[in-house]
Design an enzyme around this catalytic site. Structure first.
Site, mmCIF file in Angstrom:
data_model
loop_
_atom_site.group_PDB
_atom_site.id
_atom_site.type_symbol
_atom_site.label_atom_id
_atom_site.label_comp_id
_atom_site.label_asym_id
_atom_site.label_seq_id
_atom_site.Cartn_x
_atom_site.Cartn_y
_atom_site.Cartn_z
ATOM 1 N N GLY A 142 0.806 -1.217 0.000
ATOM 2 C CA GLY A 142 0.000 0.000 0.000
ATOM 3 C C GLY A 142 0.837 1.264 0.000
ATOM 4 O O GLY A 142 1.906 1.331 -0.614
ATOM 5 N N CYS A 143 0.370 2.257 0.758
ATOM 6 C CA CYS A 143 0.883 3.620 0.646
ATOM 7 C C CYS A 143 2.350 3.780 1.042
ATOM 8 O O CYS A 143 2.986 4.743 0.638
ATOM 9 C CB CYS A 143 0.028 4.571 1.483
ATOM 10 S SG CYS A 143 -1.650 4.774 0.840
ATOM 11 N N TYR A 144 2.897 2.871 1.830
ATOM 12 C CA TYR A 144 4.282 3.070 2.287
ATOM 13 C C TYR A 144 5.301 2.287 1.469
ATOM 14 O O TYR A 144 6.507 2.344 1.734
ATOM 15 C CB TYR A 144 4.420 2.716 3.776
ATOM 16 C CG TYR A 144 4.241 1.249 4.117
ATOM 17 C CD1 TYR A 144 5.321 0.373 4.054
ATOM 18 C CD2 TYR A 144 3.013 0.741 4.535
ATOM 19 C CE1 TYR A 144 5.181 -0.972 4.382
ATOM 20 C CE2 TYR A 144 2.861 -0.597 4.871
ATOM 21 C CZ TYR A 144 3.939 -1.449 4.788
ATOM 22 O OH TYR A 144 3.787 -2.772 5.106
ATOM 23 N N PHE A 337 3.070 5.837 5.499
ATOM 24 C CA PHE A 337 2.288 5.048 6.454
ATOM 25 C C PHE A 337 1.345 4.128 5.687
ATOM 26 O O PHE A 337 0.868 4.472 4.606
ATOM 27 C CB PHE A 337 1.464 5.978 7.354
ATOM 28 C CG PHE A 337 2.179 7.252 7.696
ATOM 29 C CD1 PHE A 337 3.231 7.245 8.603
ATOM 30 C CD2 PHE A 337 1.844 8.448 7.084
ATOM 31 C CE1 PHE A 337 3.924 8.412 8.906
ATOM 32 C CE2 PHE A 337 2.529 9.619 7.366
ATOM 33 C CZ PHE A 337 3.574 9.604 8.284
#
Length: 352
Positions: A142-144, A337
């Protein structure tokens, strides 16, 4: 043993599909996608998202994929992600003055589409990478994902003394969920924030650019249910707890201060901050907990405003913005994060 090579980010390249304003997306699609009390709530969330423009490979103003089965979305992913990834990688290699054949390791991060052969294989073929180039595909972080991705390519560069390449490519537009009367704030938030992008980074042994000093992380598994990304029959469905900022507030100061201390630095030595804009609240929490001046997160807020939350490529978009500034920062802390809940940090220092 010889002297270990210093991994340096020598080139970045970004590619984005066509954009639309947040107002256009609301007026001409999402205002009809939600109904009843949900619609009023959604309108408020869209208005307060911190986003004024987003990019979409599959633009809901032109094509509504919300009822598509996952198989159809995955086929479309390959069609859209390949040219976008190729453009980003081509720009990064050009910026670094390298050819595709120079790449020793190619890492691809993506959590929005899956197929085999994957983007890593197809791009290596189309760009002319060497047959002995190593590849790694990172999914569902995901985002990290950009930061462990940078860690992997940097470790390779340090160990082998050869260039490596990271590509983060996300097509969140493929995962608009079906319309429903049920109030689901988490879905509204993700529909209001997410966007598409591909960003590539070339890391080389030494030379001008930004040296990657360290990548560090902390994971709070007691909050594993706070952020989820579930494969459903109608695309991938985001779960996003409103408690995420609270968890970040508990961990972000320790992660950053410990990372800097290992290099004899403090927050006051950092003149560049690339903080993943999970949303406006995330940036506010990081700013408060780290006691940063308001302008410290200007680049992060600007990327959220102009590009939305593009998942893994976003923090690289912010880095690209910082390094293009009239006076590029000497020292940058990157923060991202994601599921776990996981916090990642990286320390970069300018070498030219």
């Amino acid at each position: 043993m010889g002297i270990m090579a210093v991994p340096v980010i020598a080139g970045l390249g970004a590619a984005q599909p066509p954009g639309a304003t947040q107002d256009e997306l609301w007026e001409n699609f999402f205002s009809k996608h939600f109904s009843g009390t949900t619609r009023a709530l959604a309108e408020r969330i869209f208005a307060n998202s911190g986003v004024s423009r987003r990019q979409a490979a599959v633009n809901p103003l032109l094509e509504d994929v919300s009822d598509w089965p996952t198989e159809r979305r995955m086929r479309r992913y390959q069609v859209e992600a390949l040219p976008l990834g190729k453009e980003a990688v081509g720009r990064a290699l050009t910026a670094a003055g390298l050819d595709a054949g120079d790449v020793g390791l190619f890492v691809v991060c993506s959590c929005t589409g899956y197929a085999t052969p994957g983007l890593d294989i197809l791009l290596a073929r189309d760009l002319g990478m060497a047959p002995d180039a190593q590849r790694m595909f990172v999914g569902h972080m995901g985002c990290y994902a950009a930061l462990p991705g940078l860690g992997a390519v940097s470790d390779f560069v340090t160990a082998r003394g050869r260039p490596a390449l990271l590509l983060c490519a996300e097509l969140t537009s493929l995962h608009i969920q079906p319309a429903g009367a049920r109030v689901d704030t988490q879905q509204i938030v993700s529909h209001a924030l997410f966007s598409d992008a591909a960003v590539a980074a070339v890391v080389v042994p030494g030379g001008p650019g930004y040296a990657l000093r360290e990548v560090a992380s902390v994971t709070d598994t007691s909050t594993a249910d706070h952020m989820t990304w579930d494969v459903t029959d109608t695309g991938f469905r985001m779960g996003l707890s409103p408690k995420v900022p609270q968890v970040l507030s508990r961990h972000v100061t320790g992660l950053v201060d410990d990372l800097l201390a290992r290099h004899g630095r403090t927050r006051s030595d950092v003149d560049g901050w690339a903080v993943h804009p999970g949303g406006p609240r995330i940036l506010n929490v990081v700013e408060r907990e780290l006691a940063l001046p308001e302008e410290a997160l200007a680049a992060s807020r600007a990327v959220l405003d102009e590009h939305g939350n593009c998942s893994s490529p976003t923090v690289l978009l912010i880095l690209d913005r910082l390094r293009r500034a009239p006076t590029p920062p000497e020292r940058i802390v990157m923060l991202a994060f994601g599921p776990g809940l996981t916090l990642y940090a990286a320390l970069l220092e300018r070498t030219d």
